[in-house]
Scaffold this active site. Structure first.
Site, PDB file in Angstrom:
ATOM      1  N   SER A 116       0.860  -1.187   0.000  1.00 29.35           N
ATOM      2  CA  SER A 116       0.000   0.000   0.000  1.00 29.35           C
ATOM      3  C   SER A 116       0.888   1.225   0.000  1.00 29.35           C
ATOM      4  O   SER A 116       2.059   1.162   0.391  1.00 29.35           O
ATOM      5  CB  SER A 116      -0.859   0.001   1.270  1.00 29.35           C
ATOM      6  N   TYR A 151      -1.750  -1.328  10.623  1.00 27.26           N
ATOM      7  CA  TYR A 151      -1.894  -1.681   9.199  1.00 27.26           C
ATOM      8  C   TYR A 151      -0.691  -1.188   8.385  1.00 27.26           C
ATOM      9  O   TYR A 151      -0.107  -1.939   7.592  1.00 27.26           O
ATOM     10  CB  TYR A 151      -3.184  -1.053   8.673  1.00 27.26           C
TER      11      TYR A 151
END
Ligand code: NAD
Ligand code: MG
Length: 301
Positions: free
Chosen positions: A193, A206
């Site tokens: 990401s 995360y």
């Protein structure tokens, strides 16, 4: 939706190709269902046209029921691959949608639901996929867990462990089980990401997993290429998927998702599918240990 009905090669202004914020408030419990999102995401259902780039290949895609994984599944099947998708049992309705669509077109796609937080299940998933498909050439570690919390004080040990088990441990277990089965020419694609290199404060755990995925990818790539298997990563920016309204972001952020980005809107899963095709196919034959960012104008540093 304007982007859906025309094929993916037609030239147009990408800024207004797809819906722009604000979006309606739409909380869902995790893992969430793509089919309940408003507006509906575009996974390439009506637009992705394959050219046979993955003809005869066998692919496992985790999180293939919805979002980015569904877009990869549609693209892979239309490029000629046979595919296994994994997802959580709660997501059967989303999985059924994509399976029905692709089977109707004559594609080969199998369902293997189950929880990737379990090491034994990851091993079985890999073994069963190879058996069902008659081989394993492509593995896409796409499943992910994202839970927004305002402070480290709000992150329980359970959340921290579950996020790492889903995003990092499962990738490790799946790669370990898959590599010995994969032939030269095979390809592993891990999903990181923009959070892997530009972490947001509300995504502490995360973002940490997404950074770990980048380093894991580079290190494993060096090992795997000795056997002719390429390992790479894709790093999405903000994509319109159910990961976000199901607790991945606060609702205000979901309503303004993609705002402030140069593109002024979130990406749609259909807009990232080709990166997965490129890395899986022989066209990506010199790509090893790389990360492809697809982030709407928020490039990697
Ligand atoms: P999504 O919710 O549609 O897909 C995530 C999938 O992960 C789910 O469909 C689910 O099947 C799977 N999953 C989660 N926990 C699981 C478990 N314990 N066992 C088995 N499967 C499990 O959302 P998405 O955005 O398409 O997410 C796909 C990947 O893209 C994730 O790795 C996510 O971190 C990454 N990503 C998304 C964005 C974004 O803005 N949407 C941005 C960067 C990276
Ligand atoms: Mg899902």
């Amino acid at each position: 939706m304007s982007g859906k009905t025309r094929n993916q090669w037609e030239m147009r202004d990408p800024r207004d190709q797809y819906p722009q914020p604000p979006f309606p408030e739409q909380p869902q419990p995790k893992p969430g269902e793509a089919r309940r999102m408003e507006p509906q995401p575009d996974h390439g259902e009506e637009s992705y046209v394959g050219l046979g780039r993955l003809k005869g290949r066998h692919a496992l895609i985790t999180g293939g029921d919805s979002g980015i994984g569904r877009a990869a599944a549609i693209a892979y099947v239309r490029e000629g691959a046979s595919v296994v998708i994994n997802y959580l049992p709660d997501e059967q309705a989303d999985a059924d949608e994509v399976i029905e669509l692709l089977r109707k077109e004559g594609g080969t796609i199998h369902a293997m639901p189950g929880d990737l937080k379990d090491e034994a299940f990851c091993e079985k998933l890999v073994a069963d996929s190879a058996e069902k498909l008659g081989g394993l050439d492509i593995v896409v570690n796409n499943a992910g867990k994202q839970v927004s919390q305002p402070s480290i004080l709000d992150i329980t040990t359970e959340q921290f462990v579950d996020t790492f088990r889903t995003n990092v441990f499962a990738m490790f277990w799946i790669c370990k089980a898959a590599l010995p089965l994969m032939p030269p020419g095979g390809s592993i694609i891990n999903v990181s990401s923009v959070q892997g290199y530009k972490p947001s404060a509300n995504l502490l755990d995360y973002a940490s997993t997404k950074g770990a995925i980048l380093n894991f990818t580079k290190a494993l790539a060096e090992q795997a290429i000795e056997h002719g298997v390429r390992v790479n990563a894709v790093a999405p920016g903000p994509f319109w998927t159910v990961l976000q309204p199901s607790g991945g972001q606060p609702q205000e952020k979901v309503q303004h998702f993609g705002e402030g980005h140069p593109m002024g809107r979130p990406g749609q899963p259909a807009e990232i599918a080709s990166a997965f095709v490129f890395l899986a196919s022989q066209e990506g034959g010199y790509m090893v240990g790389e990360t492809i960012g697809v982030a709407g104008g928020n490039p990697a540093e």
